[in-house]
Scaffold this motif. Sequence first.
Motif, PDB file in Angstrom:
ATOM      1  N   ARG A 169       0.839  -1.201   0.000  1.00 37.40           N
ATOM      2  CA  ARG A 169       0.000   0.000   0.000  1.00 37.40           C
ATOM      3  C   ARG A 169       0.877   1.255   0.000  1.00 37.40           C
ATOM      4  O   ARG A 169       0.585   2.244  -0.684  1.00 37.40           O
ATOM      5  N   LEU A 170       1.962   1.222   0.750  1.00 34.51           N
ATOM      6  CA  LEU A 170       2.896   2.351   0.746  1.00 34.51           C
ATOM      7  C   LEU A 170       3.544   2.527  -0.622  1.00 34.51           C
ATOM      8  O   LEU A 170       3.831   3.652  -1.041  1.00 34.51           O
ATOM      9  N   LYS A 171       3.749   1.432  -1.338  1.00 34.81           N
ATOM     10  CA  LYS A 171       4.305   1.536  -2.690  1.00 34.81           C
ATOM     11  C   LYS A 171       3.324   2.234  -3.631  1.00 34.81           C
ATOM     12  O   LYS A 171       3.722   3.025  -4.493  1.00 34.81           O
ATOM     13  N   ASP A 172       2.038   1.934  -3.472  1.00 36.31           N
ATOM     14  CA  ASP A 172       1.017   2.645  -4.253  1.00 36.31           C
ATOM     15  C   ASP A 172       1.057   4.136  -3.955  1.00 36.31           C
ATOM     16  O   ASP A 172       0.990   4.979  -4.856  1.00 36.31           O
ATOM     17  N   ILE A 173       1.140   4.463  -2.677  1.00 35.17           N
ATOM     18  CA  ILE A 173       1.179   5.869  -2.270  1.00 35.17           C
ATOM     19  C   ILE A 173       2.443   6.532  -2.806  1.00 35.17           C
ATOM     20  O   ILE A 173       2.414   7.673  -3.296  1.00 35.17           O
ATOM     21  N   GLU A 174       3.564   5.820  -2.728  1.00 37.01           N
ATOM     22  CA  GLU A 174       4.829   6.372  -3.226  1.00 37.01           C
ATOM     23  C   GLU A 174       4.729   6.753  -4.694  1.00 37.01           C
ATOM     24  O   GLU A 174       5.261   7.784  -5.122  1.00 37.01           O
ATOM     25  N   GLU A 175       4.035   5.948  -5.495  1.00 37.63           N
ATOM     26  CA  GLU A 175       3.888   6.258  -6.919  1.00 37.63           C
ATOM     27  C   GLU A 175       3.122   7.561  -7.130  1.00 37.63           C
ATOM     28  O   GLU A 175       3.473   8.374  -7.985  1.00 37.63           O
ATOM     29  N   LEU A 176       2.090   7.788  -6.328  1.00 36.13           N
ATOM     30  CA  LEU A 176       1.315   9.023  -6.473  1.00 36.13           C
ATOM     31  C   LEU A 176       2.072  10.229  -5.934  1.00 36.13           C
ATOM     32  O   LEU A 176       1.937  11.334  -6.463  1.00 36.13           O
ATOM     33  N   VAL A 177       2.843  10.035  -4.882  1.00 35.59           N
ATOM     34  CA  VAL A 177       3.688  11.127  -4.391  1.00 35.59           C
ATOM     35  C   VAL A 177       4.665  11.549  -5.487  1.00 35.59           C
ATOM     36  O   VAL A 177       4.917  12.740  -5.705  1.00 35.59           O
ATOM     37  N   GLU A 178       5.197  10.562  -6.191  1.00 37.03           N
ATOM     38  CA  GLU A 178       6.127  10.860  -7.280  1.00 37.03           C
ATOM     39  C   GLU A 178       5.425  11.618  -8.410  1.00 37.03           C
ATOM     40  O   GLU A 178       5.942  12.616  -8.913  1.00 37.03           O
ATOM     41  N   ARG A 179       4.241  11.173  -8.790  1.00 39.97           N
ATOM     42  CA  ARG A 179       3.517  11.786  -9.909  1.00 39.97           C
ATOM     43  C   ARG A 179       2.960  13.166  -9.556  1.00 39.97           C
ATOM     44  O   ARG A 179       3.044  14.107 -10.355  1.00 39.97           O
ATOM     45  N   TYR A 180       2.371  13.270  -8.355  1.00 43.84           N
ATOM     46  CA  TYR A 180       1.592  14.469  -8.045  1.00 43.84           C
ATOM     47  C   TYR A 180       2.313  15.465  -7.145  1.00 43.84           C
ATOM     48  O   TYR A 180       1.885  16.610  -7.050  1.00 43.84           O
ATOM     49  N   TYR A 181       3.379  15.041  -6.486  1.00 41.57           N
ATOM     50  CA  TYR A 181       4.113  15.979  -5.638  1.00 41.57           C
ATOM     51  C   TYR A 181       5.513  16.231  -6.173  1.00 41.57           C
ATOM     52  O   TYR A 181       5.896  17.374  -6.423  1.00 41.57           O
ATOM     53  N   ASN A 182       6.273  15.193  -6.383  1.00 37.48           N
ATOM     54  CA  ASN A 182       7.684  15.376  -6.724  1.00 37.48           C
ATOM     55  C   ASN A 182       7.918  15.977  -8.101  1.00 37.48           C
ATOM     56  O   ASN A 182       8.934  16.625  -8.328  1.00 37.48           O
ATOM     57  N   GLU A 183       6.993  15.757  -9.014  1.00 34.71           N
ATOM     58  CA  GLU A 183       7.166  16.339 -10.346  1.00 34.71           C
ATOM     59  C   GLU A 183       6.856  17.837 -10.358  1.00 34.71           C
ATOM     60  O   GLU A 183       7.115  18.516 -11.360  1.00 34.71           O
ATOM     61  N   ARG A 184       6.294  18.336  -9.290  1.00 39.38           N
ATOM     62  CA  ARG A 184       5.966  19.770  -9.123  1.00 39.38           C
ATOM     63  C   ARG A 184       5.018  20.289 -10.206  1.00 39.38           C
ATOM     64  O   ARG A 184       5.048  21.462 -10.581  1.00 39.38           O
ATOM     65  N   LEU A 185       4.164  19.413 -10.698  1.00 45.28           N
ATOM     66  CA  LEU A 185       3.181  19.796 -11.705  1.00 45.28           C
ATOM     67  C   LEU A 185       1.858  20.215 -11.080  1.00 45.28           C
ATOM     68  O   LEU A 185       0.946  20.663 -11.767  1.00 45.28           O
ATOM     69  N   PHE A 186       1.753  20.044  -9.737  1.00 51.51           N
ATOM     70  CA  PHE A 186       0.525  20.360  -9.008  1.00 51.51           C
ATOM     71  C   PHE A 186       0.868  21.189  -7.769  1.00 51.51           C
ATOM     72  O   PHE A 186       0.345  20.960  -6.685  1.00 51.51           O
ATOM     73  N   LYS A 187       1.730  22.143  -7.962  1.00 57.76           N
ATOM     74  CA  LYS A 187       2.280  22.911  -6.847  1.00 57.76           C
ATOM     75  C   LYS A 187       1.199  23.580  -6.010  1.00 57.76           C
ATOM     76  O   LYS A 187       1.254  23.574  -4.774  1.00 57.76           O
ATOM     77  N   TYR A 188       0.223  24.182  -6.653  1.00 56.95           N
ATOM     78  CA  TYR A 188      -0.814  24.909  -5.921  1.00 56.95           C
ATOM     79  C   TYR A 188      -1.933  23.984  -5.453  1.00 56.95           C
ATOM     80  O   TYR A 188      -2.391  24.067  -4.315  1.00 56.95           O
ATOM     81  N   SER A 189      -2.373  23.087  -6.305  1.00 58.27           N
ATOM     82  CA  SER A 189      -3.571  22.307  -5.994  1.00 58.27           C
ATOM     83  C   SER A 189      -3.340  21.235  -4.932  1.00 58.27           C
ATOM     84  O   SER A 189      -4.113  21.131  -3.975  1.00 58.27           O
ATOM     85  N   ILE A 190      -2.274  20.441  -5.069  1.00 59.69           N
ATOM     86  CA  ILE A 190      -2.080  19.317  -4.148  1.00 59.69           C
ATOM     87  C   ILE A 190      -1.894  19.791  -2.707  1.00 59.69           C
ATOM     88  O   ILE A 190      -2.483  19.251  -1.766  1.00 59.69           O
ATOM     89  N   THR A 191      -1.071  20.805  -2.522  1.00 60.18           N
ATOM     90  CA  THR A 191      -0.803  21.276  -1.164  1.00 60.18           C
ATOM     91  C   THR A 191      -2.083  21.781  -0.508  1.00 60.18           C
ATOM     92  O   THR A 191      -2.382  21.459   0.646  1.00 60.18           O
ATOM     93  N   HIS A 192      -2.850  22.574  -1.248  1.00 54.29           N
ATOM     94  CA  HIS A 192      -4.088  23.114  -0.681  1.00 54.29           C
ATOM     95  C   HIS A 192      -5.110  22.011  -0.404  1.00 54.29           C
ATOM     96  O   HIS A 192      -5.674  21.935   0.693  1.00 54.29           O
ATOM     97  N   ILE A 193      -5.336  21.157  -1.384  1.00 54.80           N
ATOM     98  CA  ILE A 193      -6.363  20.121  -1.250  1.00 54.80           C
ATOM     99  C   ILE A 193      -6.049  19.201  -0.075  1.00 54.80           C
ATOM    100  O   ILE A 193      -6.921  18.876   0.736  1.00 54.80           O
ATOM    101  N   SER A 194      -4.803  18.768   0.024  1.00 52.26           N
ATOM    102  CA  SER A 194      -4.440  17.797   1.054  1.00 52.26           C
ATOM    103  C   SER A 194      -4.540  18.382   2.457  1.00 52.26           C
ATOM    104  O   SER A 194      -4.903  17.690   3.411  1.00 52.26           O
ATOM    105  N   ILE A 195      -4.243  19.670   2.609  1.00 55.34           N
ATOM    106  CA  ILE A 195      -4.280  20.294   3.927  1.00 55.34           C
ATOM    107  C   ILE A 195      -5.692  20.742   4.304  1.00 55.34           C
ATOM    108  O   ILE A 195      -6.129  20.580   5.439  1.00 55.34           O
ATOM    109  N   LYS A 196      -6.422  21.285   3.339  1.00 56.55           N
ATOM    110  CA  LYS A 196      -7.725  21.899   3.610  1.00 56.55           C
ATOM    111  C   LYS A 196      -8.837  20.874   3.812  1.00 56.55           C
ATOM    112  O   LYS A 196      -9.701  21.028   4.687  1.00 56.55           O
ATOM    113  N   TYR A 197      -8.829  19.803   3.026  1.00 59.34           N
ATOM    114  CA  TYR A 197      -9.994  18.933   2.986  1.00 59.34           C
ATOM    115  C   TYR A 197      -9.761  17.534   3.554  1.00 59.34           C
ATOM    116  O   TYR A 197     -10.672  16.705   3.537  1.00 59.34           O
TER     117      TYR A 197
END
Length: 583
Positions: free
Chosen positions: A391-419
Amino acid sequence: MKTLLVALNSKYIHSNLAIRYLKAYAGELCDIRIEEFTINQRVDSIAAEIFRIKADIVGFSTYIWNIEEVLDISRIIKIVSPETRILLGGPEVSYDPVEILQSNRFIDIVIYGEAEETFRELITGKNVDEIDGLAYRKGDEVFINPQRPLIENLDDIPFPYSENDGLENKIVYYEASRGCPFNCSFCLSSTIPGLRRFSIDRVKRELDFLIGSGARQIKFVDRTFNADKSFAHQIMEHIAQNSKQMTSFHAEISAHLVDHEQLEFFKGLRKGLFQFEIGVQSTNQDTINAIGRITDFNKLKEVSKTIASFGNIHQHLDLIAGLPFEDYHRFSKSFDDLFEINPEKIQLGFLKLLKGSRLRDEAELYGYEFLEKAPYEVLKTKWLSYEDIIRLKDIEELVERYYNERLFKYSITHISIKYFESAFRFFELFSDYWRRSKLYDQAHSRESLYNILFEFCKSMDIEDMALITDLIKLDFYVNNDLNKLPKAFGKTNSLEGSTLHDLLRKTELVKTYIPEELETSIKDLIKRIKVDYFSTDIFQLIKAAPPYSYSETKTAVMIYSPPMRKEDKKIFDVTKFVREVLV
């Protein structure tokens, strides 16, 4: 005696430091040739290339990520050319050289430990039974000689690179020191006592050469680059004064060793000059104690957040899943601790029980189950089940795609913290959505990733979808083709055709925001500009720290892509100029 030294690198743009050291240290004592391949090339093709060279000795540099390919290639070479002696060296064979020889009859010699002096004695014809640091085969028997002492003066080792190496646009590995002052039980550096350094004058000269070579990145392989504050500062100061725009430098540092004086120095560095990799591994003190790591996470957090505030240095913070005393829940806490720092990358690794490491010797104590085949990754522990790990490997893949690539700089940070309860909880539920929707089994374009995030938010009945739409849309425009908005957003409200033409021709917009484009024809400029409406005041969001507050104020936004660096897009509030045209 013709000798061939072979490297199987992970990527074409990488360079192998080890085999270059061996060749440089041997000097002109014999005919030595270097060949570099990648693990992505076919084994039979590499073996064929090696066979054509007709070397008397073929030596391989081995690591956990290439040992299987090296053994396959060696087996082929020995079959088609039995008289060729096969030599292995490197960390993957240094801790069980006798076993390697006994298990692989096609291997003739193993150099274990620091290899430069051992290799030189071998190729000059010294009897193998007289060479320290060597294990070898004689007939059906395997022998191992005493361990060789470390080289006391590293300056005795010649500089390994030359003008003929073709380093332009490559990632070049370089070391200013060997060893590590720390004793982390999962790391092989802890098995080599002491910290040795090359002289500072030599390091400066060599860095000048590498900078002049046009290398894309110079990657320090020093285990703790800033273990000696004065030594590290002199190096970085020299780099800052002599670097060129094209070259960046990557170094692994301990953030808790950084003081105020160094932070002031970092603050003034050119953007993109340095990348820092910071091995956090865990924020659980019981885990830190068990692995013998010395760190102060509160100090590390303070330093890393300060560096992040400068906006000029990329930080990669590492976590390792599978360490002692850290279960799934506690690992999520470590992740959230790092997410709060907001580094450029959060690298989720999975524990590997390396040969020679203390943690491998303690495997039974901690209930480790792992494969005996490289890379020796842990499958379960006393605290983590196999289900937890996958399960952590699944999460790691999404962290790589949606956080580490910095293609969702504004949306991911806000969504994850706010909701969501936490950033980890967001990625956990997002991963569940991917698994339910069978998205892990499909190939995805970059555009589709924006659609998936948008649909996930809708499926969670999140409030403020107007805000989320704007954030995802902003991320898309900043990082992608301006003329291709994902289908999830429906029909665009952007200004097109004659309206956009009039906006640029009839207003002072270009003069106000991009005066460098005053001489550019509107026909050409339109190709690099997008003007779209956002339902919220997007600039209020950009200036604030997440989670964002916002006002429902319709705003016209211009995204401008400079001609030379399209990734450095700029955004401007052009609402007043649009009003002038539409009135």
